[in-house]
Design a protein around this motif. Structure first.
Motif, PDB file in Angstrom:
ATOM      1  N   ARG A 101       0.919   3.958  -3.273  1.00  0.00           N
ATOM      2  CA  ARG A 101       0.235   5.383  -3.190  1.00  0.00           C
ATOM      3  C   ARG A 101       1.293   6.302  -3.280  1.00  0.00           C
ATOM      4  O   ARG A 101       1.174   7.117  -4.003  1.00  0.00           O
ATOM      5  CB  ARG A 101      -0.161   5.574  -1.746  1.00  0.00           C
ATOM      6  CG  ARG A 101      -1.303   4.873  -1.195  1.00  0.00           C
ATOM      7  CD  ARG A 101      -1.776   5.231   0.086  1.00  0.00           C
ATOM      8  NE  ARG A 101      -2.248   6.766   0.184  1.00  0.00           N
ATOM      9  CZ  ARG A 101      -2.472   7.296   1.361  1.00  0.00           C
ATOM     10  NH1 ARG A 101      -2.450   6.816   2.292  1.00  0.00           N
ATOM     11  NH2 ARG A 101      -2.837   8.825   1.127  1.00  0.00           N
ATOM     12  N   SER A 112      -1.429  -2.021   7.398  1.00  0.00           N
ATOM     13  CA  SER A 112      -1.380  -0.686   6.524  1.00  0.00           C
ATOM     14  C   SER A 112      -2.489   0.036   6.592  1.00  0.00           C
ATOM     15  O   SER A 112      -2.428   1.128   6.375  1.00  0.00           O
ATOM     16  CB  SER A 112      -0.661  -0.937   5.084  1.00  0.00           C
ATOM     17  OG  SER A 112      -1.794  -1.661   4.341  1.00  0.00           O
ATOM     18  N   TRP A 113      -3.597  -0.558   6.633  1.00  0.00           N
ATOM     19  CA  TRP A 113      -5.029   0.271   6.739  1.00  0.00           C
ATOM     20  C   TRP A 113      -5.297   0.756   8.153  1.00  0.00           C
ATOM     21  O   TRP A 113      -6.456   1.268   8.125  1.00  0.00           O
ATOM     22  CB  TRP A 113      -5.984  -0.700   6.204  1.00  0.00           C
ATOM     23  CG  TRP A 113      -5.975  -0.786   4.741  1.00  0.00           C
ATOM     24  CD1 TRP A 113      -5.517  -1.725   3.985  1.00  0.00           C
ATOM     25  CD2 TRP A 113      -6.207   0.050   3.438  1.00  0.00           C
ATOM     26  NE1 TRP A 113      -5.379  -1.748   2.758  1.00  0.00           N
ATOM     27  CE2 TRP A 113      -5.958  -0.538   2.522  1.00  0.00           C
ATOM     28  CE3 TRP A 113      -6.801   1.428   3.628  1.00  0.00           C
ATOM     29  CZ2 TRP A 113      -6.068   0.234   1.107  1.00  0.00           C
ATOM     30  CZ3 TRP A 113      -6.736   1.900   2.604  1.00  0.00           C
ATOM     31  CH2 TRP A 113      -6.527   1.481   1.249  1.00  0.00           C
ATOM     32  N   SER A 169     -11.771   5.750   6.613  1.00  0.00           N
ATOM     33  CA  SER A 169     -12.811   5.874   5.534  1.00  0.00           C
ATOM     34  C   SER A 169     -13.143   4.372   5.733  1.00  0.00           C
ATOM     35  O   SER A 169     -12.968   3.542   6.222  1.00  0.00           O
ATOM     36  CB  SER A 169     -11.875   5.929   4.165  1.00  0.00           C
ATOM     37  OG  SER A 169     -11.134   5.129   3.801  1.00  0.00           O
ATOM     38  N   ALA A 187     -11.121   1.802   3.747  1.00  0.00           N
ATOM     39  CA  ALA A 187     -10.117   1.384   4.576  1.00  0.00           C
ATOM     40  C   ALA A 187     -10.569   0.310   5.548  1.00  0.00           C
ATOM     41  O   ALA A 187     -10.035  -0.668   5.553  1.00  0.00           O
ATOM     42  CB  ALA A 187      -9.539   2.368   5.455  1.00  0.00           C
ATOM     43  N   ARG A 232       0.766  -1.297   0.063  1.00  0.00           N
ATOM     44  CA  ARG A 232      -0.132   0.055  -0.126  1.00  0.00           C
ATOM     45  C   ARG A 232       0.912   1.178   0.057  1.00  0.00           C
ATOM     46  O   ARG A 232       0.532   2.272  -0.685  1.00  0.00           O
ATOM     47  CB  ARG A 232      -1.138   0.042   1.160  1.00  0.00           C
ATOM     48  CG  ARG A 232      -1.859   1.261   1.455  1.00  0.00           C
ATOM     49  CD  ARG A 232      -2.834   1.197   2.356  1.00  0.00           C
ATOM     50  NE  ARG A 232      -3.592   2.417   2.418  1.00  0.00           N
ATOM     51  CZ  ARG A 232      -3.347   3.373   3.514  1.00  0.00           C
ATOM     52  NH1 ARG A 232      -2.721   2.958   4.405  1.00  0.00           N
ATOM     53  NH2 ARG A 232      -4.010   4.323   3.541  1.00  0.00           N
ATOM     54  N   ARG A 233       1.777   1.370   1.010  1.00  0.00           N
ATOM     55  CA  ARG A 233       2.658   2.501   0.904  1.00  0.00           C
ATOM     56  C   ARG A 233       3.484   2.898  -0.354  1.00  0.00           C
ATOM     57  O   ARG A 233       3.279   3.859  -1.010  1.00  0.00           O
ATOM     58  CB  ARG A 233       3.988   2.133   1.930  1.00  0.00           C
ATOM     59  CG  ARG A 233       3.334   2.074   3.485  1.00  0.00           C
ATOM     60  CD  ARG A 233       2.888   3.066   4.022  1.00  0.00           C
ATOM     61  NE  ARG A 233       2.459   2.619   5.335  1.00  0.00           N
ATOM     62  CZ  ARG A 233       1.436   3.328   6.141  1.00  0.00           C
ATOM     63  NH1 ARG A 233       0.865   4.393   5.560  1.00  0.00           N
ATOM     64  NH2 ARG A 233       1.004   2.820   7.205  1.00  0.00           N
ATOM     65  N   SER A 283      -6.647   4.620   8.846  1.00  0.00           N
ATOM     66  CA  SER A 283      -7.294   5.328   7.900  1.00  0.00           C
ATOM     67  C   SER A 283      -8.690   5.581   8.053  1.00  0.00           C
ATOM     68  O   SER A 283      -9.500   4.493   8.009  1.00  0.00           O
ATOM     69  CB  SER A 283      -7.065   4.672   6.629  1.00  0.00           C
ATOM     70  OG  SER A 283      -5.442   4.591   6.356  1.00  0.00           O
TER      71      SER A 283
END
Length: 140
Positions: free
Chosen positions: A20, A94-95, A100, A103, A16-17, A98
């Motif tokens: 993005r 990783s989420w 949202s 996420a 994910r990092r 977040s």
């Protein structure tokens, strides 16, 4: 085995990092992936049960090449299961934090996929163990 989990954990977290930072969309975790992992775990567990029963009942029913094939399958699936377990767990981590709906959805799906990967790992280890032939008692 532990090293595969750690490598998967780092890879899942970095996915994910890096996605993005490079401007790529992060691939979603679908329910189809989870169901396929559950199916693989069920097949491995069933094969482990049949193998264990065959080895305990009559070793002659399981040919040597069949036992080796099952052992290699179990080992390969155990390594892949450990890698996926770490990968999905790292992706879930990783989420965290977040705020949202996306996420939250990806966190839940990643955690469920990690559990399914753990089931693949456990079933693979059961199949490995089922391939062991019990020692024969010493002759008098």
């Amino acid at each position: 085995m532990t090293s595969f989990v750690v490598v998967g954990l780092l890879g899942g977290w970095l996915l994910r990092r890096l996605g993005r930072s490079l401007g790529f969309a992060v691939p979603p975790v679908s329910w189809t992936q989870v169901l396929l992992l559950v199916l693989v775990a069920a097949i491995l567990a069933g094969t482990a049960g049949l193998t264990r029963r065959t080895v305990q009942r009559a070793r002659a029913d399981l040919l040597a090449h069949q036992a080796v094939n099952r052992l290699v399958l179990a080992r390969a699936c155990a390594l892949v299961g450990a890698l996926l377990l770490g990968g999905y767990a790292g992706h879930a981590v990783s989420w965290l934090g977040s705020p949202s709906y996306v996420a939250e959805e990806r966190l839940v799906r990643s955690l469920v996929a990690a559990v399914a990967s753990g089931a693949v790992l456990a079933a693979s280890l059961l199949l490995e163990r089922a391939c062991r032939v019990p020692a024969e008692p010493p002759a008098p």
